[in-house]
Design an enzyme around this catalytic site. Structure first.
Site, PDB file in Angstrom:
ATOM      1  N   GLY A   9       0.621  -1.320  -0.073  1.00 12.40           N
ATOM      2  CA  GLY A   9       0.038   0.136   0.084  1.00 12.40           C
ATOM      3  C   GLY A   9       0.815   1.130   0.110  1.00 12.40           C
ATOM      4  O   GLY A   9       0.637   2.213   0.740  1.00 12.40           O
ATOM      5  N   GLY A  12      -0.713   4.861  -0.921  1.00  7.58           N
ATOM      6  CA  GLY A  12      -1.512   5.729  -0.061  1.00  7.58           C
ATOM      7  C   GLY A  12      -1.072   6.826   0.904  1.00  7.58           C
ATOM      8  O   GLY A  12       0.024   7.039   0.644  1.00  7.58           O
ATOM      9  N   ARG A  37      -1.108  -1.309  -8.097  1.00 11.71           N
ATOM     10  CA  ARG A  37      -0.790  -0.648  -9.555  1.00 11.71           C
ATOM     11  C   ARG A  37       0.479  -0.051  -9.531  1.00 11.71           C
ATOM     12  O   ARG A  37       0.978   0.362  -8.547  1.00 11.71           O
ATOM     13  CB  ARG A  37      -1.687   0.163 -10.017  1.00 11.71           C
ATOM     14  CG  ARG A  37      -3.130  -0.182 -10.910  1.00 11.71           C
ATOM     15  CD  ARG A  37      -4.219   0.482 -11.138  1.00 11.71           C
ATOM     16  NE  ARG A  37      -4.767   1.067  -9.976  1.00 11.71           N
ATOM     17  CZ  ARG A  37      -5.969   0.298  -9.527  1.00 11.71           C
ATOM     18  NH1 ARG A  37      -6.162  -0.864 -10.397  1.00 11.71           N
ATOM     19  NH2 ARG A  37      -6.404   0.665  -8.725  1.00 11.71           N
ATOM     20  N   TYR A 140     -15.132  -0.353   8.473  1.00 15.61           N
ATOM     21  CA  TYR A 140     -13.812  -0.100   8.733  1.00 15.61           C
ATOM     22  C   TYR A 140     -13.240  -0.190  10.205  1.00 15.61           C
ATOM     23  O   TYR A 140     -12.176  -1.034  10.350  1.00 15.61           O
ATOM     24  CB  TYR A 140     -13.283   1.355   8.069  1.00 15.61           C
ATOM     25  CG  TYR A 140     -11.865   1.699   8.499  1.00 15.61           C
ATOM     26  CD1 TYR A 140     -10.751   1.480   7.711  1.00 15.61           C
ATOM     27  CD2 TYR A 140     -11.634   2.918   9.428  1.00 15.61           C
ATOM     28  CE1 TYR A 140      -9.772   1.760   7.999  1.00 15.61           C
ATOM     29  CE2 TYR A 140     -10.493   3.511   9.600  1.00 15.61           C
ATOM     30  CZ  TYR A 140      -9.544   2.885   8.916  1.00 15.61           C
ATOM     31  OH  TYR A 140      -8.201   3.384   8.954  1.00 15.61           O
TER      32      TYR A 140
END
Ligand code: SER
Length: 316
Positions: A9, A12, A37, A140
């Site tokens: 990640g 981010g 990506r 979350y």
């Protein structure tokens, strides 16, 4: 043994800044950034990893002989409510993959980001203690509570050295947050610098715990570098920066941009914010591994405006 770090990640809000800090500290050749990506502009080693793919994480960990993993991939509070089951699936599956690969491949240390979103209506709103009852109201938050418990489980059962902090809302100029309830506190500075009016999705008096990115990154590296015996909480540590409301940020901005305009149009995120603490008691982190924040609202505002101005000037 050499330190080799995998960041999952890395694109981010936290990942981008943490990657650079760890590259500065350990050298570019020792940090493997990864995300779902590819980023053509990424400096240093980069691998595409979809963290729901156990085999892919394992492959990269073995290939580079990874000794530490920072697992930063997650769907945040507001975005998560759009598709609760998918959010649950992604947040939990990626974390269990990381824990299990770490166990099998003998990764030395693992970092897990938790959040103020773990708290719900049963926790005291002010000065919320580390061990408050956790009954979160967002998917979350539920996934972070479970994630903390899985961290502790792997520590107790397998001796895995997992360390975690509960981030407040993070304010930074280097990268944008995505899908959180505290995102307004970043967006507001962009609008101020662009001389645009800001529509705030929270009420003016909604006080939430926040932290400046430099403090958040320093906390992350400090907890990971602390001697293992200092880490007494194996679920997650509260850390506090500073608490404020949208009205208080707006008034700091007014001191520097007297024409700045703000309107309040609270939406579903208001309910999420009202379930969260107003301020955090971080005495365990201070006592156990020496945590101390540096930035107050004035310093955050000065830094955000200075840095964003120079970023926008460079793109004109
Ligand atoms: N900043 C996050 C959010 O708003 C909280 O961890 O979702």
């Amino acid at each position: 043994m050499n330190t080799t770090i995998l960041i999952i990640g890395a694109h981010g809000q936290v990942g981008r800044v943490l990657t650079e800090s760890l590259q500065d500290k350990y050298g570019r050749e020792s940090v493997i950034a990864s995300d779902i990506r590819k980023d053509e502009n990424a400096n240093g080693i980069f691998e595409v990893i979809d963290a729901t793919d156990f085999d892919r994480i394992k492959e990269v960990v073995i290939q580079y002989k990874v000794t530490q993993i920072y697992h930063l991939a997650a769907i945040l509070s507001a975005k998560g409510e759009e598709n609760p089951l998918k959010t649950w699936d992604i947040n939990i599956k990626t974390w269990l993959n990381v824990l299990e690969v770490s166990r099998i491949c003998h990764v030395e240390k693992v970092f897990y980001p938790s959040s103020i979103a773990v708290f719900g209506n049963s926790a005291p709103r002010n000065n919320t203690p580390n061990n408050a009852y956790l009954d979160p109201t967002t998917v979350y938050g539920i996934s972070k509570v479970d994630g903390e418990n899985w961290a502790q489980y792997y520590h107790i059962k397998y001796g895995l050295d997992v360390r975690s902090i509960r981030y407040p809302g993070i304010i930074g100029y280097q990268s944008l947050p995505g899908g959180g309830t505290t995102d307004y506190a970043v967006d507001i500075y962009h609008k101020a610098v662009l001389n645009e009016k800001f529509i705030c999705f929270l009420n003016e008096g909604t006080v939430l715990p926040m932290i400046f990115i430099d403090d958040a990154i320093r906390a992350t590296i400090e907890i990971m570098e602390a001697p293992a015996e200092k880490i007494k909480v194996r679920t997650s540590y509260n850390i506090a920066g500073i608490s404020f409301s949208p009205k208080e940020v707006a008034s700091e901005i007014h001191k520097r941009y007297p024409d700045f305009k703000i309107d309040y149009k609270p939406d579903f995120r208001q309910n999420i914010a009202e379930g969260w603490p107003r301020s955090i008691d971080d005495s365990e982190a201070r006592m156990d591994w020496g945590w101390k924040p540096v930035y107050d609202l004035g310093a955050i505002t000065d830094t955000m405006i200075r840095e964003l101005k120079s970023q926008y000037e460079m793109t004109i």
